[in-house]
Enzyme design. Sequence first.
Site, PDB file in Angstrom:
ATOM      1  N   GLU A  23      15.800  17.825 -21.951  1.00  0.00           N
ATOM      2  CA  GLU A  23      15.126  16.650 -21.379  1.00  0.00           C
ATOM      3  C   GLU A  23      13.861  16.299 -22.153  1.00  0.00           C
ATOM      4  O   GLU A  23      12.751  16.522 -21.682  1.00  0.00           O
ATOM      5  CB  GLU A  23      14.838  16.856 -19.891  1.00  0.00           C
ATOM      6  CG  GLU A  23      14.203  18.169 -19.583  1.00  0.00           C
ATOM      7  CD  GLU A  23      14.285  18.559 -18.119  1.00  0.00           C
ATOM      8  OE1 GLU A  23      15.313  18.295 -17.484  1.00  0.00           O
ATOM      9  OE2 GLU A  23      13.310  19.148 -17.643  1.00  0.00           O
ATOM     10  N   PRO A  24      14.024  15.733 -23.341  1.00  0.00           N
ATOM     11  CA  PRO A  24      12.870  15.359 -24.154  1.00  0.00           C
ATOM     12  C   PRO A  24      12.191  14.090 -23.651  1.00  0.00           C
ATOM     13  O   PRO A  24      12.852  13.179 -23.149  1.00  0.00           O
ATOM     14  CB  PRO A  24      13.499  15.095 -25.523  1.00  0.00           C
ATOM     15  CG  PRO A  24      14.891  14.637 -25.201  1.00  0.00           C
ATOM     16  CD  PRO A  24      15.306  15.400 -23.974  1.00  0.00           C
ATOM     17  N   GLY A  25      10.896  14.048 -23.771  1.00  0.00           N
ATOM     18  CA  GLY A  25      10.148  12.832 -23.453  1.00  0.00           C
ATOM     19  C   GLY A  25       9.351  12.399 -24.667  1.00  0.00           C
ATOM     20  O   GLY A  25       9.665  11.422 -25.349  1.00  0.00           O
ATOM     21  N   ARG A  26       8.336  13.222 -24.990  1.00  0.00           N
ATOM     22  CA  ARG A  26       7.430  12.920 -26.084  1.00  0.00           C
ATOM     23  C   ARG A  26       8.160  12.622 -27.404  1.00  0.00           C
ATOM     24  O   ARG A  26       7.803  11.699 -28.126  1.00  0.00           O
ATOM     25  CB  ARG A  26       6.500  14.121 -26.296  1.00  0.00           C
ATOM     26  CG  ARG A  26       5.431  13.918 -27.360  1.00  0.00           C
ATOM     27  CD  ARG A  26       4.765  15.263 -27.704  1.00  0.00           C
ATOM     28  NE  ARG A  26       4.419  16.023 -26.527  1.00  0.00           N
ATOM     29  CZ  ARG A  26       3.272  15.905 -25.861  1.00  0.00           C
ATOM     30  NH1 ARG A  26       2.351  15.082 -26.280  1.00  0.00           N
ATOM     31  NH2 ARG A  26       3.056  16.644 -24.786  1.00  0.00           N
TER      32      ARG A  26
ATOM     33  N   GLY B 292      10.043  19.281 -24.571  1.00  0.00           N
ATOM     34  CA  GLY B 292       8.883  19.943 -25.153  1.00  0.00           C
ATOM     35  C   GLY B 292       8.767  19.902 -26.660  1.00  0.00           C
ATOM     36  O   GLY B 292       7.773  20.389 -27.211  1.00  0.00           O
TER      37      GLY B 292
ATOM     38  N   CYS C  77     -17.602   4.162 -19.858  1.00  0.00           N
ATOM     39  CA  CYS C  77     -18.946   4.698 -19.645  1.00  0.00           C
ATOM     40  C   CYS C  77     -18.918   6.209 -19.459  1.00  0.00           C
ATOM     41  O   CYS C  77     -19.208   6.714 -18.371  1.00  0.00           O
ATOM     42  CB  CYS C  77     -19.570   4.035 -18.434  1.00  0.00           C
ATOM     43  SG  CYS C  77     -20.369   2.519 -18.884  1.00  0.00           S
ATOM     44  N   GLU C  78     -18.506   6.909 -20.480  1.00  0.00           N
ATOM     45  CA  GLU C  78     -18.488   8.371 -20.496  1.00  0.00           C
ATOM     46  C   GLU C  78     -18.799   8.759 -21.922  1.00  0.00           C
ATOM     47  O   GLU C  78     -18.158   8.247 -22.849  1.00  0.00           O
ATOM     48  CB  GLU C  78     -17.073   8.914 -20.190  1.00  0.00           C
ATOM     49  CG  GLU C  78     -16.558   8.657 -18.809  1.00  0.00           C
ATOM     50  CD  GLU C  78     -17.215   9.501 -17.739  1.00  0.00           C
ATOM     51  OE1 GLU C  78     -17.751  10.584 -18.064  1.00  0.00           O
ATOM     52  OE2 GLU C  78     -17.216   9.058 -16.585  1.00  0.00           O
TER      53      GLU C  78
ATOM     54  N   ARG D 214      -5.607  11.565 -23.648  1.00  0.00           N
ATOM     55  CA  ARG D 214      -5.163  12.826 -24.254  1.00  0.00           C
ATOM     56  C   ARG D 214      -6.229  13.535 -25.096  1.00  0.00           C
ATOM     57  O   ARG D 214      -6.346  14.752 -25.030  1.00  0.00           O
ATOM     58  CB  ARG D 214      -3.878  12.625 -25.061  1.00  0.00           C
ATOM     59  CG  ARG D 214      -2.700  12.194 -24.177  1.00  0.00           C
ATOM     60  CD  ARG D 214      -1.376  12.245 -24.916  1.00  0.00           C
ATOM     61  NE  ARG D 214      -1.003  13.582 -25.293  1.00  0.00           N
ATOM     62  CZ  ARG D 214      -1.136  14.104 -26.498  1.00  0.00           C
ATOM     63  NH1 ARG D 214      -1.630  13.385 -27.494  1.00  0.00           N
ATOM     64  NH2 ARG D 214      -0.774  15.338 -26.743  1.00  0.00           N
TER      65      ARG D 214
ATOM     66  N   TYR E 287      -6.657  17.153 -23.435  1.00  0.00           N
ATOM     67  CA  TYR E 287      -6.083  18.315 -24.137  1.00  0.00           C
ATOM     68  C   TYR E 287      -6.737  18.587 -25.486  1.00  0.00           C
ATOM     69  O   TYR E 287      -6.216  19.403 -26.247  1.00  0.00           O
ATOM     70  CB  TYR E 287      -4.605  18.072 -24.466  1.00  0.00           C
ATOM     71  CG  TYR E 287      -3.687  17.594 -23.394  1.00  0.00           C
ATOM     72  CD1 TYR E 287      -3.652  18.198 -22.144  1.00  0.00           C
ATOM     73  CD2 TYR E 287      -2.781  16.579 -23.655  1.00  0.00           C
ATOM     74  CE1 TYR E 287      -2.749  17.768 -21.191  1.00  0.00           C
ATOM     75  CE2 TYR E 287      -1.873  16.149 -22.712  1.00  0.00           C
ATOM     76  CZ  TYR E 287      -1.869  16.748 -21.473  1.00  0.00           C
ATOM     77  OH  TYR E 287      -0.965  16.341 -20.541  1.00  0.00           O
TER      78      TYR E 287
HETATM   79  C1  LIG Z   1      10.193  19.669 -16.457  1.00  0.00           C
HETATM   80  C2  LIG Z   1       9.888  18.869 -17.648  1.00  0.00           C
HETATM   81  N1  LIG Z   1      10.899  18.428 -18.412  1.00  0.00           N
HETATM   82  C3  LIG Z   1      10.677  17.686 -19.520  1.00  0.00           C
HETATM   83  C4  LIG Z   1       9.400  17.349 -19.907  1.00  0.00           C
HETATM   84  C5  LIG Z   1       9.201  16.531 -21.135  1.00  0.00           C
HETATM   85  O1  LIG Z   1       8.493  17.212 -22.093  1.00  0.00           O
HETATM   86  P1  LIG Z   1       8.221  16.542 -23.508  1.00  0.00           P
HETATM   87  O2  LIG Z   1       7.693  15.181 -23.250  1.00  0.00           O
HETATM   88  O3  LIG Z   1       7.219  17.430 -24.127  1.00  0.00           O
HETATM   89  O4  LIG Z   1       9.525  16.529 -24.228  1.00  0.00           O
HETATM   90  C6  LIG Z   1       8.303  17.794 -19.152  1.00  0.00           C
HETATM   91  C7  LIG Z   1       6.927  17.477 -19.554  1.00  0.00           C
HETATM   92  O5  LIG Z   1       6.074  18.298 -19.671  1.00  0.00           O
HETATM   93  C8  LIG Z   1       8.559  18.563 -17.980  1.00  0.00           C
HETATM   94  O6  LIG Z   1       7.564  18.988 -17.216  1.00  0.00           O
END
Ligand SMILES: Cc1ncc(COP(=O)(O)O)c(C=O)c1O
Length: 423
Positions: free
Chosen positions: A281-284, A239, A352-353, A321, A325
């Site tokens: 658990e980072p993604g973004r 997050g 086409c929106e 996005r 959002y």
């Molecule tokens: C359970 C869980 N873990 C990790 C993430 C990754 O979040 P972010 O990409 O914001 O770090 C998410 C995405 O919302 C998620 O739902």
Amino acid sequence: MTYRVNAAGHMEVGGCDLVQLARDHGTPLYVYDEATVRQRSAEYVAAMGRGGHVLYSAKAFASPHFLRIVAEEGLGLDVVSAGELDLALRSDFPRDRIHFLGNNKSREDVEAAWRAGATIVIDGSHEFDLLRAVVPEGKRTPVMLRISPGVKPDTLDHISTGQLDSKFGFSIESGAARKAVEEALRHPRLDVVGLHSHIGSQIFALGAYQKAMEIMLDLLVELRDELKFEPQKLGAGGGLGIAYTRNDDPPTPRDFVETVRHALESGCAARSLKVPELIVEPGRSIAGPAGVALYTVGSIKDIPGVRRYVAVDGGMGDNIRPKLYGARYEAVLASAPDRAPAGKVTIAGKYCESTDILITDIEMPELKSGDILCVPAAGAYCLAMASNYNGMPRPKVLMVRDGEARVMRRRETLADLVAAEVF
Ligand SMILES: Cc1ncc(COP(=O)(O)O)c(C=O)c1O
């Protein structure tokens, strides 16, 4: 990490001229910088040190070469479907580092997770029955339980998940969390290794994590005292927010990890709890800053006194996005990033929106048809949510490093678009 303006005055990433990449590979084009992926991953791993694990959240963006780099940096993986798991396994991602999350898992999801030996993060009660049906008698599978700590972070309502009114996880406030732990401990096929939480995404104010940790640790005290259960692992989720525009100033991965770790260690000390292994658990914050999107300017429409629309060859099909959002991006003229602005324009897509607008009212230099625009911080949740709306093929994706561009995903063809149709 490797961005600079080169001798030609063009934007350069990973030693590759972005204007040249657009010419060679066509647009829309997504370009990932390997150095940034490695640096962000390594910063997380170093900040965690021993006693913790970093999982990359595949939902932000996943492709075989990208996943191999993440694995090489020592991260595990969080997947949320049999599809994401399949991609990870085909990319030779180490199975013992995979966690399988997601609400409303199907029987196929649970079977795939069990076969792969992934740690399953149970999100709702119906998974107890699924696991009873899937895991053979006499065997146990490692699970964690997703807990909703009831914290609302400073992010968009659409991407906040830890509050009571959320579809995710077992709520502490309602008593569901305690009941779920009891049920999991009684369950004959489960080995409960930990608890998990994730409060939202694109978060800048780290106080929300401290608050969530306090609430989770209070639950741990209750579980220890009343159920004699002490989890070996505690997941604090992902997050961490990133900068999408010049005005954004997010904390670093190190700030994030240190805040969460400190909250965990001091909170455990204050409650005489054993310190569990921490999982984040980072993604973004790994994929997001590593990717840019390149588009070619096509038509330009002036409505005198109202607005100038600059249309590009992508839009909501590769980046939903802004419309999903209200997310804000910037755009830069790739051939002259330092050129002074000439006025405000609105960057529109080609779908086409009428809502297919990437950026509303942004100061840009004079633009003409054929110019290449670069949208920074486009590495997360853009391609991952891409669609074929309007019959548009999804973009090509490159990974750049030391002047070399490697194709991670080819551009879809018209044949790909009809591959599943029955004629
Ligand atoms: C359970 C869980 N873990 C990790 C993430 C990754 O979040 P972010 O990409 O914001 O770090 C998410 C995405 O919302 C998620 O739902």
